[in-house]
Write a protein that holds these residues in place. Structure first.
Motif, PDB file in Angstrom:
ATOM      1  N   LEU A   3       0.836  -1.193   0.000  1.00 35.21           N
ATOM      2  CA  LEU A   3       0.000   0.000   0.000  1.00 35.21           C
ATOM      3  C   LEU A   3       0.871   1.244   0.000  1.00 35.21           C
ATOM      4  O   LEU A   3       1.941   1.267   0.622  1.00 35.21           O
ATOM      5  N   THR A   4       0.398   2.287  -0.672  1.00 35.49           N
ATOM      6  CA  THR A   4       1.070   3.576  -0.662  1.00 35.49           C
ATOM      7  C   THR A   4       0.341   4.485   0.308  1.00 35.49           C
ATOM      8  O   THR A   4      -0.887   4.620   0.251  1.00 35.49           O
ATOM      9  N   VAL A   5       1.107   5.100   1.210  1.00 38.73           N
ATOM     10  CA  VAL A   5       0.555   5.967   2.246  1.00 38.73           C
ATOM     11  C   VAL A   5       1.087   7.384   2.032  1.00 38.73           C
ATOM     12  O   VAL A   5       2.306   7.596   2.019  1.00 38.73           O
ATOM     13  N   TYR A   6       0.178   8.334   1.857  1.00 41.47           N
ATOM     14  CA  TYR A   6       0.551   9.746   1.757  1.00 41.47           C
ATOM     15  C   TYR A   6       0.573  10.324   3.162  1.00 41.47           C
ATOM     16  O   TYR A   6      -0.415  10.230   3.893  1.00 41.47           O
ATOM     17  N   LEU A   7       1.703  10.911   3.551  1.00 42.14           N
ATOM     18  CA  LEU A   7       1.874  11.464   4.894  1.00 42.14           C
ATOM     19  C   LEU A   7       1.746  12.982   4.847  1.00 42.14           C
ATOM     20  O   LEU A   7       2.704  13.693   4.491  1.00 42.14           O
ATOM     21  N   ALA A   8       0.578  13.485   5.176  1.00 41.14           N
ATOM     22  CA  ALA A   8       0.300  14.922   5.157  1.00 41.14           C
ATOM     23  C   ALA A   8       0.571  15.506   6.531  1.00 41.14           C
ATOM     24  O   ALA A   8       0.310  14.863   7.544  1.00 41.14           O
ATOM     25  N   GLY A   9       1.073  16.714   6.567  1.00 39.38           N
ATOM     26  CA  GLY A   9       1.267  17.357   7.863  1.00 39.38           C
ATOM     27  C   GLY A   9       2.515  18.200   7.897  1.00 39.38           C
ATOM     28  O   GLY A   9       3.245  18.314   6.917  1.00 39.38           O
ATOM     29  N   GLN A  10       2.749  18.778   9.037  1.00 41.21           N
ATOM     30  CA  GLN A  10       3.868  19.702   9.209  1.00 41.21           C
ATOM     31  C   GLN A  10       5.205  19.028   8.880  1.00 41.21           C
ATOM     32  O   GLN A  10       5.338  17.816   9.005  1.00 41.21           O
ATOM     33  N   ASP A  79      -3.052   4.932  -1.435  1.00 44.20           N
ATOM     34  CA  ASP A  79      -4.140   4.078  -0.971  1.00 44.20           C
ATOM     35  C   ASP A  79      -4.727   4.594   0.343  1.00 44.20           C
ATOM     36  O   ASP A  79      -5.904   4.383   0.633  1.00 44.20           O
ATOM     37  N   ILE A  80      -3.882   5.250   1.131  1.00 43.02           N
ATOM     38  CA  ILE A  80      -4.258   5.734   2.468  1.00 43.02           C
ATOM     39  C   ILE A  80      -3.613   7.103   2.653  1.00 43.02           C
ATOM     40  O   ILE A  80      -2.497   7.344   2.171  1.00 43.02           O
ATOM     41  N   VAL A  81      -4.289   7.983   3.390  1.00 45.49           N
ATOM     42  CA  VAL A  81      -3.707   9.267   3.771  1.00 45.49           C
ATOM     43  C   VAL A  81      -3.663   9.328   5.289  1.00 45.49           C
ATOM     44  O   VAL A  81      -4.661   9.033   5.957  1.00 45.49           O
ATOM     45  N   ILE A  82      -2.489   9.668   5.818  1.00 44.47           N
ATOM     46  CA  ILE A  82      -2.335   9.946   7.247  1.00 44.47           C
ATOM     47  C   ILE A  82      -1.998  11.419   7.366  1.00 44.47           C
ATOM     48  O   ILE A  82      -1.064  11.902   6.721  1.00 44.47           O
ATOM     49  N   ALA A  83      -2.756  12.124   8.192  1.00 42.76           N
ATOM     50  CA  ALA A  83      -2.523  13.560   8.400  1.00 42.76           C
ATOM     51  C   ALA A  83      -2.231  13.806   9.867  1.00 42.76           C
ATOM     52  O   ALA A  83      -3.028  13.438  10.733  1.00 42.76           O
ATOM     53  N   LEU A  84      -1.083  14.412  10.137  1.00 42.96           N
ATOM     54  CA  LEU A  84      -0.683  14.683  11.511  1.00 42.96           C
ATOM     55  C   LEU A  84      -0.874  16.154  11.836  1.00 42.96           C
ATOM     56  O   LEU A  84      -0.386  17.024  11.113  1.00 42.96           O
ATOM     57  N   PHE A  85      -1.594  16.407  12.908  1.00 45.28           N
ATOM     58  CA  PHE A  85      -1.756  17.758  13.449  1.00 45.28           C
ATOM     59  C   PHE A  85      -1.022  17.791  14.782  1.00 45.28           C
ATOM     60  O   PHE A  85      -1.051  16.829  15.537  1.00 45.28           O
ATOM     61  N   SER A  86      -0.359  18.912  15.064  1.00 41.63           N
ATOM     62  CA  SER A  86       0.366  19.013  16.332  1.00 41.63           C
ATOM     63  C   SER A  86       0.053  20.345  16.997  1.00 41.63           C
ATOM     64  O   SER A  86      -0.516  21.244  16.390  1.00 41.63           O
ATOM     65  N   GLU A  87       0.454  20.451  18.244  1.00 41.09           N
ATOM     66  CA  GLU A  87       0.245  21.671  19.021  1.00 41.09           C
ATOM     67  C   GLU A  87       1.074  22.846  18.500  1.00 41.09           C
ATOM     68  O   GLU A  87       0.615  23.967  18.464  1.00 41.09           O
ATOM     69  N   LYS A  88       2.296  22.555  18.095  1.00 36.67           N
ATOM     70  CA  LYS A  88       3.285  23.601  17.899  1.00 36.67           C
ATOM     71  C   LYS A  88       3.134  24.387  16.598  1.00 36.67           C
ATOM     72  O   LYS A  88       3.407  25.582  16.563  1.00 36.67           O
ATOM     73  N   TYR A  89       2.712  23.749  15.504  1.00 40.71           N
ATOM     74  CA  TYR A  89       2.730  24.393  14.193  1.00 40.71           C
ATOM     75  C   TYR A  89       1.331  24.622  13.667  1.00 40.71           C
ATOM     76  O   TYR A  89       0.427  23.830  13.894  1.00 40.71           O
ATOM     77  N   GLN A  91      -1.519  24.482  11.000  1.00 40.10           N
ATOM     78  CA  GLN A  91      -1.783  23.307  10.180  1.00 40.10           C
ATOM     79  C   GLN A  91      -2.667  23.584   8.969  1.00 40.10           C
ATOM     80  O   GLN A  91      -3.456  22.757   8.563  1.00 40.10           O
ATOM     81  N   TRP A  92      -2.523  24.735   8.360  1.00 39.59           N
ATOM     82  CA  TRP A  92      -3.401  25.084   7.235  1.00 39.59           C
ATOM     83  C   TRP A  92      -3.247  24.075   6.098  1.00 39.59           C
ATOM     84  O   TRP A  92      -4.249  23.615   5.531  1.00 39.59           O
ATOM     85  N   ASN A  93      -2.014  23.758   5.731  1.00 39.19           N
ATOM     86  CA  ASN A  93      -1.794  22.816   4.627  1.00 39.19           C
ATOM     87  C   ASN A  93      -2.334  21.428   4.971  1.00 39.19           C
ATOM     88  O   ASN A  93      -2.893  20.750   4.109  1.00 39.19           O
ATOM     89  N   THR A  94      -2.168  21.025   6.210  1.00 42.36           N
ATOM     90  CA  THR A  94      -2.653  19.708   6.613  1.00 42.36           C
ATOM     91  C   THR A  94      -4.174  19.638   6.510  1.00 42.36           C
ATOM     92  O   THR A  94      -4.725  18.661   6.002  1.00 42.36           O
ATOM     93  N   ALA A  95      -4.847  20.674   6.959  1.00 42.25           N
ATOM     94  CA  ALA A  95      -6.309  20.697   6.870  1.00 42.25           C
ATOM     95  C   ALA A  95      -6.752  20.645   5.414  1.00 42.25           C
ATOM     96  O   ALA A  95      -7.707  19.945   5.069  1.00 42.25           O
ATOM     97  N   MET A  96      -6.042  21.352   4.551  1.00 41.37           N
ATOM     98  CA  MET A  96      -6.381  21.322   3.133  1.00 41.37           C
ATOM     99  C   MET A  96      -6.131  19.930   2.554  1.00 41.37           C
ATOM    100  O   MET A  96      -6.929  19.429   1.755  1.00 41.37           O
ATOM    101  N   ASP A  97      -5.040  19.292   2.955  1.00 43.26           N
ATOM    102  CA  ASP A  97      -4.754  17.941   2.482  1.00 43.26           C
ATOM    103  C   ASP A  97      -5.835  16.955   2.924  1.00 43.26           C
ATOM    104  O   ASP A  97      -6.236  16.082   2.158  1.00 43.26           O
TER     105      ASP A  97
END
Length: 146
Positions: A3-10, A79-89, A91-97
Motif C-alpha cells: 500500500l502507498t501511504v501519503y503522509l500529510a502534515g507539518q 491508498d491511504i492518507v495519514i494527516a498529523l496535526f500538532s500543538e506547535k505548528y 496546520q493550514w496545509n494539513t487541513a487542506m490535504d
C-alpha cells in the motif's frame, strides 16, 4: 499487497521517519510519499521552474500551484492518507490535504493530540479514523493485514 501511504502534515520534525521506521519494524508492506519536506525548495520551486516573479505574492502563488500539483498527483496514487496535526505548528496545509483526501474518497487517518479535539472536530468527523499517536495510526493500518 503493498500500500502507498501519503503522509500529510507539518514538515518541522521527523514524524514521517518515525512512521516509516515503526511500519518497517512491524513488517508492513507500505510505501510512503509526502509533500515536499525541504521547506526552502517548496517555497522557491515556482521561481526555480518559472523564473523570478515580480513580487512575493506571485512567488508564493507560483510555488503554491506547483506544490498543489505535486500533492494532487501523489495523493491520487495513495491508498491511504495519514494527516498529523500538532500543538506547535499551524496546520493550514494539513487541513487542506485532509479535505482533498476526503474529496478524493481516500481512506484517511488523522493523528491529533487530545487538545485539538475541538478545533478539528469537523475534519475528524469526515476522516475514517482519528487517533492521538503515531503508534495508534500504525496499528490501524496493521489491522488491514490481519
Amino acid at each position: 499487497m503493498e500500500l502507498t501511504v501519503y503522509l500529510a502534515g507539518q514538515i518541522h520534525d521527523n514524524w514521517r521517519e518515525e512512521i516509516a521506521q515503526k511500519a518497517k519494524v512491524k513488517n508492513l508492506p507500505l510505501q510512503f510519499v509526502a509533500p515536499q519536506t525541504d521547506h526552502d525548495r517548496s517555497d522557491n520551486i515556482g521561481e526555480e521552474i518559472l523564473g523570478i516573479q515580480p513580487s512575493a505574492y506571485y512567488k508564493d502563488n507560483a510555488a503554491s500551484d506547483i506544490n498543489n500539483f505535486r500533492t494532487q498527483v501523489l495523493m491520487q496514487k495513495a491508498d491511504i492518507v495519514i494527516a498529523l496535526f500538532s500543538e506547535k505548528y499551524k496546520q493550514w496545509n494539513t487541513a487542506m490535504d485532509v479535505s482533498t483526501a476526503i474529496a478524493l474518497n481516500k481512506p484517511t487517518i488523522i493523528i491529533r493530540p487530545e487538545s485539538l479535539i475541538h478545533p478539528l472536530k469537523e475534519l475528524s468527523n469526515k476522516a475514517n479514523v482519528t487517533v492521538e499517536t503515531v503508534d495508534q495510526a500504525i496499528e490501524v493500518i496493521r489491522y488491514i493485514f490481519d
